[in-house]
Design an enzyme around this catalytic site. Sequence first.
Site, mmCIF file in Angstrom:
data_model
loop_
_atom_site.group_PDB
_atom_site.id
_atom_site.type_symbol
_atom_site.label_atom_id
_atom_site.label_comp_id
_atom_site.label_asym_id
_atom_site.label_seq_id
_atom_site.Cartn_x
_atom_site.Cartn_y
_atom_site.Cartn_z
ATOM 1 N N LYS A 55 35.364 7.326 38.861
ATOM 2 C CA LYS A 55 34.418 8.442 38.933
ATOM 3 C C LYS A 55 34.770 9.580 37.979
ATOM 4 C CE LYS A 55 31.640 7.426 42.610
ATOM 5 N NZ LYS A 55 30.188 7.569 42.669
ATOM 6 N N SER A 80 31.619 11.506 49.404
ATOM 7 C CA SER A 80 32.648 11.245 50.411
ATOM 8 C C SER A 80 34.049 11.364 49.834
ATOM 9 C CB SER A 80 32.464 9.851 51.012
ATOM 10 O OG SER A 80 32.715 8.850 50.039
#
Length: 317
Positions: A55, A80
């Site tokens: 990410k 999350s």
Amino acid sequence: MSDTVPNREIIEAAHKLVKSYIHRTPVLTSGFLNDLCEAEIFFKCENLQKIGAFKARGGLNAILSLSKEQLKNGVTTHSSGNHAQAIAFAAAKVGAKAYIVMPDNSPLVKIKAVEGYGGQITFCKNTPEEREHTVQQIIKETGATFIHPFNNYAVIAGQATAAKELIEDCKEPLDIIFAPVGGGGLLSGTALSSHYFSPGTKVYAGEPEGAADAVLSFRSDKIEKAPYVKTIADGLLTYLGDKTFPIIKQHVTDILTVSDEEIIQAMRYLWERMKLVVEPSGAVSLAAFIKNKDRFKGQKVGIILTGGNVDLGKLPF
């Protein structure tokens, strides 16, 4: 940020933009897993990436692509954990504030990491509706620029750089690349990189049975919600977006589902045989490949291990 589906030039530009901020993670092999699956497997180890997950790539590309005007009131997102870390990490690099919305049951290791990068966390209930509502409140109060975790072409282009590197670092062309699917940012980016940089390579996705919305969408030709949502792979608890789904539909060969027990077994193989700390979401691709190994015998297979942010107080084994 671009409103265009990433092409070869956009992915190459994203790679040039982020590469000085990230690790070019290693591509590793395992004789044991090659023998088990009767295939030649190449693992792209994004569990060893900055922030512990792929990410970082998409977060950096999205934020580095923003103007000073877009950055002046900070940035915000909901996640999350791994995208949350990516945005907090990238915002710190450019000196911008990061307002992060996280579900109240997010893994503690990811909460601490976001705080460590200077992100300001607001907790919410773990539903897509609550995440979106809380982010909209923050935008209203701060004027921050929203960066969607996956339904954003700059994020997709950044995630595409992982498969680009995998393709470049393998000596011979890959027959298959496996990536997990949650919202589809990595999978759509992987599919685009395969299309442009290795057009003979087919892309498959792994998805948890307990959050199997992508496979339903893939079969029905429209974005679906999972009939139930319960899986150990917390990073994949989200739906496809209107930007990721068309790319996946066009360029992905199939989506294969796995049980939590199969995910845990794949984690065990990675931890015990390769000494790699990989989180449940990061092991889904391997789990899907092992479950369907008879389909891929004798082939060269790339598998993206997406993250290694494990809550050590809650190991599944």
